[in-house]
Design a protein around this motif. Structure first.
Motif, PDB file in Angstrom:
ATOM      1  N   ILE A   1      -5.185   3.629  10.486  1.00 44.55           N
ATOM      2  CA  ILE A   1      -5.666   3.674   9.042  1.00 44.55           C
ATOM      3  C   ILE A   1      -6.373   4.567   8.058  1.00 44.55           C
ATOM      4  O   ILE A   1      -6.615   4.009   7.137  1.00 44.55           O
ATOM      5  CB  ILE A   1      -7.206   2.196   9.538  1.00 44.55           C
ATOM      6  CG1 ILE A   1      -7.364   1.435   8.222  1.00 44.55           C
ATOM      7  CG2 ILE A   1      -7.831   2.953  10.502  1.00 44.55           C
ATOM      8  CD1 ILE A   1      -7.918   0.124   7.554  1.00 44.55           C
ATOM      9  N   LEU A   2      -6.903   5.302   8.811  1.00 44.02           N
ATOM     10  CA  LEU A   2      -7.551   6.359   7.580  1.00 44.02           C
ATOM     11  C   LEU A   2      -6.015   7.374   7.018  1.00 44.02           C
ATOM     12  O   LEU A   2      -6.463   7.565   5.588  1.00 44.02           O
ATOM     13  CB  LEU A   2      -7.908   7.441   8.651  1.00 44.02           C
ATOM     14  CG  LEU A   2      -8.818   8.815   7.662  1.00 44.02           C
ATOM     15  CD1 LEU A   2      -9.362   8.138   6.019  1.00 44.02           C
ATOM     16  CD2 LEU A   2      -9.388   9.894   8.806  1.00 44.02           C
ATOM     17  N   VAL A   3      -4.508   7.086   8.138  1.00 39.85           N
ATOM     18  CA  VAL A   3      -3.743   7.800   7.461  1.00 39.85           C
ATOM     19  C   VAL A   3      -3.211   6.958   5.770  1.00 39.85           C
ATOM     20  O   VAL A   3      -2.983   7.507   4.726  1.00 39.85           O
ATOM     21  CB  VAL A   3      -2.706   8.430   8.245  1.00 39.85           C
ATOM     22  CG1 VAL A   3      -1.274   9.130   7.339  1.00 39.85           C
ATOM     23  CG2 VAL A   3      -3.105   8.930   9.903  1.00 39.85           C
ATOM     24  N   SER A   4      -3.446   5.905   6.901  1.00 37.96           N
ATOM     25  CA  SER A   4      -2.821   4.678   5.369  1.00 37.96           C
ATOM     26  C   SER A   4      -3.342   4.795   3.934  1.00 37.96           C
ATOM     27  O   SER A   4      -2.764   4.316   3.440  1.00 37.96           O
ATOM     28  CB  SER A   4      -2.492   3.785   6.551  1.00 37.96           C
ATOM     29  OG  SER A   4      -1.323   3.696   7.556  1.00 37.96           O
ATOM     30  N   SER A   5      -4.593   4.157   4.444  1.00 35.87           N
ATOM     31  CA  SER A   5      -5.263   4.356   3.353  1.00 35.87           C
ATOM     32  C   SER A   5      -6.289   5.428   2.602  1.00 35.87           C
ATOM     33  O   SER A   5      -6.615   5.534   1.703  1.00 35.87           O
ATOM     34  CB  SER A   5      -7.092   3.412   3.603  1.00 35.87           C
ATOM     35  OG  SER A   5      -6.163   2.942   4.426  1.00 35.87           O
ATOM     36  N   TYR A   6      -5.286   6.869   3.150  1.00 38.98           N
ATOM     37  CA  TYR A   6      -5.802   8.217   2.122  1.00 38.98           C
ATOM     38  C   TYR A   6      -5.305   7.856   0.739  1.00 38.98           C
ATOM     39  O   TYR A   6      -5.520   8.412   0.002  1.00 38.98           O
ATOM     40  CB  TYR A   6      -5.173   9.364   4.012  1.00 38.98           C
ATOM     41  CG  TYR A   6      -6.027  10.272   3.001  1.00 38.98           C
ATOM     42  CD1 TYR A   6      -7.337  10.916   3.242  1.00 38.98           C
ATOM     43  CD2 TYR A   6      -5.195  11.585   2.484  1.00 38.98           C
ATOM     44  CE1 TYR A   6      -7.757  12.250   3.041  1.00 38.98           C
ATOM     45  CE2 TYR A   6      -5.461  12.863   2.229  1.00 38.98           C
ATOM     46  CZ  TYR A   6      -7.148  12.830   1.836  1.00 38.98           C
ATOM     47  OH  TYR A   6      -6.981  14.423   1.934  1.00 38.98           O
ATOM     48  N   PRO A   7      -3.734   8.220   1.008  1.00 37.09           N
ATOM     49  CA  PRO A   7      -3.271   7.639  -1.193  1.00 37.09           C
ATOM     50  C   PRO A   7      -3.869   6.925  -1.389  1.00 37.09           C
ATOM     51  O   PRO A   7      -3.941   7.087  -3.386  1.00 37.09           O
ATOM     52  CB  PRO A   7      -1.684   7.196   0.029  1.00 37.09           C
ATOM     53  CG  PRO A   7      -1.955   7.887   1.033  1.00 37.09           C
ATOM     54  CD  PRO A   7      -2.489   7.320   1.677  1.00 37.09           C
ATOM     55  N   TYR A   8      -4.184   5.773  -0.602  1.00 38.56           N
ATOM     56  CA  TYR A   8      -4.691   5.104  -1.784  1.00 38.56           C
ATOM     57  C   TYR A   8      -5.906   4.666  -2.496  1.00 38.56           C
ATOM     58  O   TYR A   8      -6.633   4.779  -3.770  1.00 38.56           O
ATOM     59  CB  TYR A   8      -5.398   3.445  -1.171  1.00 38.56           C
ATOM     60  CG  TYR A   8      -6.009   2.351  -1.564  1.00 38.56           C
ATOM     61  CD1 TYR A   8      -5.613   1.510  -2.565  1.00 38.56           C
ATOM     62  CD2 TYR A   8      -7.333   2.062  -1.142  1.00 38.56           C
ATOM     63  CE1 TYR A   8      -6.772   0.631  -3.682  1.00 38.56           C
ATOM     64  CE2 TYR A   8      -8.144   1.421  -2.468  1.00 38.56           C
ATOM     65  CZ  TYR A   8      -7.615   0.944  -3.523  1.00 38.56           C
ATOM     66  OH  TYR A   8      -8.724  -0.383  -3.543  1.00 38.56           O
ATOM     67  N   VAL A   9      -7.009   5.787  -1.822  1.00 38.96           N
ATOM     68  CA  VAL A   9      -8.241   6.147  -2.691  1.00 38.96           C
ATOM     69  C   VAL A   9      -8.022   6.891  -3.166  1.00 38.96           C
ATOM     70  O   VAL A   9      -8.096   7.120  -4.294  1.00 38.96           O
ATOM     71  CB  VAL A   9      -9.020   6.720  -1.027  1.00 38.96           C
ATOM     72  CG1 VAL A   9     -10.731   6.893  -1.833  1.00 38.96           C
ATOM     73  CG2 VAL A   9      -9.882   5.484  -0.608  1.00 38.96           C
ATOM     74  N   ARG A  10      -7.336   8.308  -3.133  1.00 41.73           N
ATOM     75  CA  ARG A  10      -6.799   9.474  -4.204  1.00 41.73           C
ATOM     76  C   ARG A  10      -6.029   8.572  -5.539  1.00 41.73           C
ATOM     77  O   ARG A  10      -6.046   8.760  -6.526  1.00 41.73           O
ATOM     78  CB  ARG A  10      -5.784  10.225  -3.822  1.00 41.73           C
ATOM     79  CG  ARG A  10      -5.546  11.125  -4.989  1.00 41.73           C
ATOM     80  CD  ARG A  10      -5.783  12.589  -4.210  1.00 41.73           C
ATOM     81  NE  ARG A  10      -7.028  13.204  -4.237  1.00 41.73           N
ATOM     82  CZ  ARG A  10      -8.177  14.558  -4.065  1.00 41.73           C
ATOM     83  NH1 ARG A  10      -7.370  15.019  -3.867  1.00 41.73           N
ATOM     84  NH2 ARG A  10      -9.409  14.189  -4.002  1.00 41.73           N
ATOM     85  N   TYR A  11      -5.191   7.891  -5.405  1.00 40.33           N
ATOM     86  CA  TYR A  11      -3.929   7.521  -6.639  1.00 40.33           C
ATOM     87  C   TYR A  11      -4.714   6.328  -6.772  1.00 40.33           C
ATOM     88  O   TYR A  11      -4.522   5.499  -8.067  1.00 40.33           O
ATOM     89  CB  TYR A  11      -2.817   7.142  -6.339  1.00 40.33           C
ATOM     90  CG  TYR A  11      -2.038   8.746  -5.741  1.00 40.33           C
ATOM     91  CD1 TYR A  11      -1.983   9.869  -6.331  1.00 40.33           C
ATOM     92  CD2 TYR A  11      -1.662   8.846  -4.360  1.00 40.33           C
ATOM     93  CE1 TYR A  11      -1.534  11.138  -5.704  1.00 40.33           C
ATOM     94  CE2 TYR A  11      -0.874   9.601  -3.306  1.00 40.33           C
ATOM     95  CZ  TYR A  11      -1.530  10.476  -3.874  1.00 40.33           C
ATOM     96  OH  TYR A  11      -0.700  12.115  -3.715  1.00 40.33           O
TER      97      TYR A  11
END
Ligand code: ATP
Ligand code: MG
Length: 541
Positions: A208-218
């Motif tokens: 879930i961290l990998v999947s959510s990582y771009p969300y938090v940045r972009y």
């Protein structure tokens, strides 16, 4: 950055390279969100404050040390890899330490809300078979006679020794080696909000961290030097993952405020901590606009980006912010089971269309499908579905409930239960939950559009629209309304509101019945529970 370029150039391989551990071999949330930043002794992870004004500052180094001690403490209590550990506290540092420690030993964390009553707590502890529960006296009172096998660790005084949580864990070593878990090992059982009935225990992998990582940045737009404040509680997906641990995985500083939401207090915190990026649920923004523009202007607020998630964000709220503060609010859509899959990306040039949840997140494969999982025609309404074979899928199913898990799947698609349509530019427009759609005289009416229209009237602070059974029409549209402070309920006002919607929308969409209420039934995460209003109507009719 252009959204199209972001979407097209996006690659999960690049994302994987940003983590410290080689994700193919081993991956652990606690390592990526805490330990890898702990070498710099000055790097602040969390500014903490509570309602009484008590403050504390936590560096990543301190987080690492204390969570190592707690990991050893949990082991001494017999917790092993794969076992469940629950947390029932507000935004307390003891809770954050418990989550990290649970992950460090490869165990599975079960979040809970302090607003839960004894039955809700019992259901989750029993259903997930928790070995340890970390809580405080006030909460523990709720569970004393539940006769559970769960060991209870009290923050403010352990039953047998009288030590506080901190005193207890100090007797354990600060050395601990984080379990080299695999990316698809379970890390959390997150019970859904229960907006539509009994909550389901969604099991997440560390992925879930990998999947959510771009969300938090972009989408949230967290940058390296940001001070981030996500107000959501740690008891639900958004608060735990997107407002706390994913930002920490970037090594930024976040504010953790323990206290209930209050408009003026929020502005004070934004000023005091020089917050540059802020996220909360729509209910908070709706309240902010009822306090007017003057109040926010009294404070020196440096927030560059405002985000909203968890419920549809009404167009009126977006417009009010734009016109009065010159700021956009970026609406984000997701589910416990899928992550944040449709968003307004505030680092891109995409224009925010008030009332739309935005565009699909890069790296995911989404579609609007019918009940059988067939993709609907462009422009038609369908259920938002996510491709379970695409890389970012991290959902391991509902805890010990294959039947419920299978009900969600149609071939490769996971159905979200939410209806939406897509416009020509690919923007998604929320219609409502499939269960909440009103069927009246042959028309299908989405409650969100009617609620949003009501909110545009100055008398309306919040609205919930449901279908009321009706012999002639099948259902009629009924609105439950919370008024803004200067208005009083009256027949005349009810008629005015009905006419207001009729003029704005159409003849079949307006509420034929209006009931004024002091507040709406909500989940602890702030979502309106329309199914409770429907049940109440059945009982009273
Ligand atoms: P349950 O599954 O137990 O009924 P829930 O679906 O509310 O509860 P969550 O997973 O916490 O539990 O919430 C996800 C749901 O919240 C989505 O399915 C959607 O209905 C709603 N939601 C979240 N964000 C948005 C948004 N930006 N716009 C519209 N709806 C949203
Ligand atoms: Mg749901």
């Amino acid at each position: 950055m252009k959204y199209n370029e972001l979407f097209e150039s996006f690659s999960w391989e690049k994302v994987l390279k940003t983590f410290d551990w080689n994700v193919d071999e081993k991956f652990n949330m606690a390592h990526e969100c805490c330990d890898r930043w702990a070498e710099d002794p000055l790097r602040v992870a969390i500014y903490w404050e509570d309602e009484s004004g008590k403050t504390d500052v936590w560096t990543y180094m301190r987080l690492k040390e204390q969570s190592n001690r707690m990991a050893n403490a949990l082991r001494s209590l017999g917790v092993q890899k794969g076992d469940r550990v629950a947390g029932l506290l507000g935004k307390e540092m003891e809770l954050i330490i418990t989550v990290l420690a649970t992950w460090k030993i490869g165990a599975v964390y079960v979040p809970m809300f302090t607003a839960f009553g004894p039955e809700a707590i019992r259901y989750r502890l029993e259903n997930s078979g928790c070995k340890v529960l970390v809580t405080n006296q006030e909460q523990a009172v709720k569970i004393t006679d539940l006769n559970l096998s769960t060991k209870i660790l009290l923050k403010d005084g352990l039953t047998n020794t009288g030590q506080t949580f901190w005193e207890f864990i100090q007797s354990f070593s600060a050395d601990h080696e984080t379990e080299p878990t695999k990316v698809m090992d379970p890390c959390v059982i997150q019970y859904t909000s229960g907006s539509t009935g009994l909550p389901k225990g969604a099991v997440w992998a560390h992925k879930i961290l990998v999947s959510s990582y771009p969300y938090v940045r972009y989408a949230i737009g967290v940058e390296d030097n940001d001070r981030f404040f996500g107000g959501a509680d740690l008891g639900w997906a958004y608060g735990l993952i997107n407002c706390t641990f994913v930002p920490l995985s970037y090594g930024v500083s976040i504010l953790s405020y323990k206290g209930s939401f209050n408009v003026e207090k929020t502005y004070q915190l934004l000023e005091k901590y020089s917050i540059t990026n802020f996220a909360y649920a729509p209910t908070a923004y709706r309240l902010m606009i009822t306090y007017g523009a003057e109040l926010i202007k009294k404070y020196k607020i440096k927030v560059r980006k405002f985000s909203s998630a968890g419920e549809p964000l009404n167009a009126e709220v977006v417009r009010f912010f734009r016109e009065n503060f010159g700021r956009e609010i970026y609406d984000h859509y997701g589910c416990t089971e899928t992550g944040m899959i449709v968003d307004n990306f505030n680092v891109t040039d995409m224009k925010v269309k008030p009332g739309s949840m935005g565009l699909p997140s890069p790296g995911f494969n989404l579609a609007l499908v019918d009940e059988d999982g067939n993709i609907v025609k462009k422009g038609d309404i369908g259920q938002i579905a996510v491709d379970t074979t695409a890389f970012p899928y991290f959902f391991l199913g509902y805890w010990q409930d294959d039947k419920k898990t299978k009900e969600k799947l149609r071939g490769k698609w996971l159905l979200t239960g939410d209806l939406a349509s897509e416009d020509e530019e690919g923007y998604f427009w929320f219609e409502g939950r499939a269960d909440d759609i009103i069927s009246s005289a042959g028309y299908r009416i989405g409650p969100f559009e009617v609620e949003s229209s009501l909110i545009e009237h100055p008398a309306v602070a919040e609205a919930a629209v449901v279908g009321k059974p009706d012999e002639a029409k099948g259902e009629i549209v009924k609105a439950f309304i919370v008024l803004t402070p200067t208005y009083e309920p009256s027949e005349i006002l009810a008629k005015e509101l009905s006419a207001f919607v009729k003029n704005k929308l159409s003849k079949h969409q307006y509420p034929r019945e209006i009931e004024f209420v002091d507040d709406l039934p909500k989940t602890p995460s702030g979502k309106i529970q329309r199914f409770i209003l429907k049940k109440q109507m059945q009982i009273s009719s």
